[in-house]
Design a protein around this motif. Structure first.
Motif, PDB file in Angstrom:
ATOM      1  N   PHE A   1       0.844  -1.180   0.000  1.00  0.00           N
ATOM      2  CA  PHE A   1       0.000   0.000   0.000  1.00  0.00           C
ATOM      3  C   PHE A   1       0.887   1.240   0.000  1.00  0.00           C
ATOM      4  CE2 PHE A   1       0.914  -1.037   4.370  1.00  0.00           C
ATOM      5  CZ  PHE A   1       1.050   0.174   5.034  1.00  0.00           C
ATOM      6  N   PHE A   2       0.290   2.356  -0.345  1.00  0.00           N
ATOM      7  CA  PHE A   2       0.974   3.641  -0.365  1.00  0.00           C
ATOM      8  C   PHE A   2       0.244   4.587   0.579  1.00  0.00           C
ATOM      9  CE2 PHE A   2       1.650   1.522  -4.356  1.00  0.00           C
ATOM     10  CZ  PHE A   2       2.957   1.816  -4.741  1.00  0.00           C
ATOM     11  N   VAL A   3       0.950   5.617   1.031  1.00  0.00           N
ATOM     12  CA  VAL A   3       0.359   6.609   1.926  1.00  0.00           C
ATOM     13  C   VAL A   3       0.754   8.004   1.447  1.00  0.00           C
ATOM     14  CG1 VAL A   3       0.242   7.512   4.288  1.00  0.00           C
ATOM     15  CG2 VAL A   3       0.426   5.035   3.898  1.00  0.00           C
ATOM     16  N   ARG A   4      -0.225   8.877   1.376  1.00  0.00           N
ATOM     17  CA  ARG A   4       0.023  10.281   1.044  1.00  0.00           C
ATOM     18  C   ARG A   4      -0.182  11.124   2.289  1.00  0.00           C
ATOM     19  NH1 ARG A   4      -2.499  15.138  -0.228  1.00  0.00           N
ATOM     20  NH2 ARG A   4      -1.697  16.266  -2.051  1.00  0.00           N
ATOM     21  N   LEU A   5       0.885  11.770   2.741  1.00  0.00           N
ATOM     22  CA  LEU A   5       0.809  12.671   3.875  1.00  0.00           C
ATOM     23  C   LEU A   5       0.419  14.073   3.411  1.00  0.00           C
ATOM     24  CD1 LEU A   5       4.075  11.696   5.801  1.00  0.00           C
ATOM     25  CD2 LEU A   5       1.729  11.209   6.517  1.00  0.00           C
ATOM     26  N   PRO A   6      -0.313  14.818   4.229  1.00  0.00           N
ATOM     27  CA  PRO A   6      -0.562  16.221   3.880  1.00  0.00           C
ATOM     28  C   PRO A   6       0.708  17.037   4.062  1.00  0.00           C
ATOM     29  CG  PRO A   6      -1.390  15.774   6.069  1.00  0.00           C
ATOM     30  CD  PRO A   6      -0.913  14.451   5.514  1.00  0.00           C
ATOM     31  N   GLN A   7       0.733  18.195   3.425  1.00  0.00           N
ATOM     32  CA  GLN A   7       1.871  19.085   3.647  1.00  0.00           C
ATOM     33  C   GLN A   7       1.927  19.468   5.119  1.00  0.00           C
ATOM     34  OE1 GLN A   7       1.508  22.431   0.999  1.00  0.00           O
ATOM     35  NE2 GLN A   7       2.415  21.330  -0.712  1.00  0.00           N
ATOM     36  N   ASN A   8       3.142  19.577   5.630  1.00  0.00           N
ATOM     37  CA  ASN A   8       3.348  19.979   7.025  1.00  0.00           C
ATOM     38  C   ASN A   8       2.628  19.043   7.993  1.00  0.00           C
ATOM     39  OD1 ASN A   8       4.803  22.303   6.139  1.00  0.00           O
ATOM     40  ND2 ASN A   8       2.858  23.329   5.751  1.00  0.00           N
ATOM     41  N   TYR A   9       2.774  17.738   7.753  1.00  0.00           N
ATOM     42  CA  TYR A   9       2.209  16.755   8.670  1.00  0.00           C
ATOM     43  C   TYR A   9       2.660  17.047  10.092  1.00  0.00           C
ATOM     44  CZ  TYR A   9       1.726  12.485  11.353  1.00  0.00           C
ATOM     45  OH  TYR A   9       1.418  11.587  12.349  1.00  0.00           O
ATOM     46  N   ASN A  10       1.730  16.999  11.033  1.00  0.00           N
ATOM     47  CA  ASN A  10       2.006  17.306  12.434  1.00  0.00           C
ATOM     48  C   ASN A  10       1.567  16.117  13.284  1.00  0.00           C
ATOM     49  OD1 ASN A  10       2.035  18.259  15.101  1.00  0.00           O
ATOM     50  ND2 ASN A  10       1.383  20.309  14.518  1.00  0.00           N
ATOM     51  N   SER A  11       2.500  15.500  13.972  1.00  0.00           N
ATOM     52  CA  SER A  11       2.195  14.294  14.732  1.00  0.00           C
ATOM     53  C   SER A  11       1.341  14.551  15.965  1.00  0.00           C
ATOM     54  CB  SER A  11       3.490  13.589  15.155  1.00  0.00           C
ATOM     55  OG  SER A  11       4.225  14.400  16.054  1.00  0.00           O
ATOM     56  N   SER A  12       1.114  15.806  16.284  1.00  0.00           N
ATOM     57  CA  SER A  12       0.258  16.109  17.436  1.00  0.00           C
ATOM     58  C   SER A  12      -1.182  16.419  17.021  1.00  0.00           C
ATOM     59  CB  SER A  12       0.829  17.305  18.219  1.00  0.00           C
ATOM     60  OG  SER A  12       0.799  18.481  17.429  1.00  0.00           O
ATOM     61  N   THR A  13      -1.453  16.395  15.712  1.00  0.00           N
ATOM     62  CA  THR A  13      -2.785  16.703  15.194  1.00  0.00           C
ATOM     63  C   THR A  13      -3.444  15.447  14.652  1.00  0.00           C
ATOM     64  OG1 THR A  13      -2.104  18.946  14.579  1.00  0.00           O
ATOM     65  CG2 THR A  13      -4.092  18.063  13.519  1.00  0.00           C
ATOM     66  N   PRO A  14      -4.554  14.995  15.214  1.00  0.00           N
ATOM     67  CA  PRO A  14      -5.256  13.828  14.653  1.00  0.00           C
ATOM     68  C   PRO A  14      -5.800  14.145  13.261  1.00  0.00           C
ATOM     69  CG  PRO A  14      -5.902  14.184  16.928  1.00  0.00           C
ATOM     70  CD  PRO A  14      -5.154  15.415  16.506  1.00  0.00           C
ATOM     71  N   HIS A  15      -5.486  13.284  12.302  1.00  0.00           N
ATOM     72  CA  HIS A  15      -5.833  13.474  10.902  1.00  0.00           C
ATOM     73  C   HIS A  15      -7.024  12.608  10.496  1.00  0.00           C
ATOM     74  CE1 HIS A  15      -1.857  15.203  11.000  1.00  0.00           C
ATOM     75  NE2 HIS A  15      -1.857  15.479   9.719  1.00  0.00           N
ATOM     76  N   ARG A  16      -7.743  13.069   9.510  1.00  0.00           N
ATOM     77  CA  ARG A  16      -8.725  12.226   8.813  1.00  0.00           C
ATOM     78  C   ARG A  16      -7.951  11.210   7.971  1.00  0.00           C
ATOM     79  NH1 ARG A  16     -10.664  16.080   6.374  1.00  0.00           N
ATOM     80  NH2 ARG A  16     -12.673  16.478   7.395  1.00  0.00           N
TER      81      ARG A  16
END
Length: 289
Positions: free
Chosen positions: A53-68
């Motif tokens: 599988f592949f994963v696309r991170l958003p720009q400026n991924y922040n590990s303290s912010t829960p993502h959709r």
């Protein structure tokens, strides 16, 4: 342009926001997923088979912010790489990233490869695989576990439907674009899940009646009001009929779009230069925050 909109009951227009449920990866530096994970596949073993599988991170991924988190699943004969690149009839990631970028909740896209370019889900093995992908990604990245979604066209729609059946309340919503209820199966399938369906009137690959069966399962599961089948757009109109069903559980809406057209992932209405599919999908997904 033919349209029909049935508004939800007063007080149920906006689904109830769920409490934040951060994944184990929150607050950690990712050890697995990197910015190159859109071009270099990540691999796990599931049911004694190596899967990728592949994963696309958003720009400026922040590990303290829960993502959709959104699964984007390819059709029969397709690949994850085509979904990423926007080739073979797909928009990149089904056209969702530009819309997701405007959201206050950043989005991680997960793009798996099916076995033999499909999602037969024999003995539930694709559900098992995607569960493992979720566990792997959420242990590495910060994801809101109440904001998991899936979309796909054709076989990818069938697999998204299968995930809704199998994961139940563990998945927030799915968008099934021209799918079928049999080809990937529907284990369990009794829990409510927010459901968006879309299908063409002249689809000669997977008939409209099958998409209605998928929709009807979640109309029942979600407690929606029983109503007559809405009309379809006139032949040759290139229009669409959109129905937002009434009486559903407050956070489990059901929307169904029927368009004048065939088995295509990117239908367009008369006079429009681009498809409505990604806009309708995002409108449905983005109501959950």
């Amino acid at each position: 342009m033919a349209k029909l909109t049935l508004l939800t009951l007063l007080g149920l227009l906006t689904p109830t926001a769920l409490s934040l449920r951060p994944s184990p990866g929150c607050g950690k530096t990712p050890a697995l997923v990197t910015s190159s994970s859109t071009t270099t596949p990540l691999r796990i073993t599931s049911n004694n088979k190596q899967r990728e599988f592949f994963v696309r991170l958003p720009q400026n991924y922040n590990s303290s912010t829960p993502h959709r988190l959104i699964f984007t699943l390819h059709a029969l004969g397709g690949t994850a790489q085509q979904v990423i690149a926007g080739q073979g009839g797909y928009l990149p990631y089904y056209g969702l990233p530009p819309l997701a970028n405007s959201s206050t909740t950043p989005t991680v896209f997960v793009i798996p490869n099916g076995l033999n370019n499909g999602w037969q889900n024999s003995n539930g093995e694709d559900v098992t695989f995607l569960r493992s992908v979720l566990s792997t990604v959420e242990s590495d990245l910060c994801v809101d576990q109440d904001l998991r979604f899936s979309t796909g066209f054709s076989y990818g729609a069938a697999m998204s439907y299968s995930l809704a059946c199998s994961l139940g309340r563990e998945i927030r919503a799915v968008a099934a674009l021209s799918g079928n209820p049999q080809i990937s199966g529907c284990a369990a399938g009794s829990e409510p899940v927010a459901y968006y369906g879309q299908h063409g009137t002249t689809d000669n690959v997977l008939p409209l009646a099958q998409a209605r069966q998928m929709r009807d399962r979640f109309l029942k599961n979600n407690g929606c009001a029983v109503q007559a089948e809405p009309p379809v757009p006139a032949a040759g109109s290139q229009g669409k009929v959109k129905t937002v069903y009434t009486g559903c559980l407050p956070d489990k809406p059901v929307t169904f779009v029927v368009f004048d057209g065939g088995h295509v992932p990117t239908p367009r209405e008369t006079g429009e230069s681009e498809t409505f599919a990604h806009k309708e999908t995002w409108e449905f997904f983005s109501q959950f925050t």
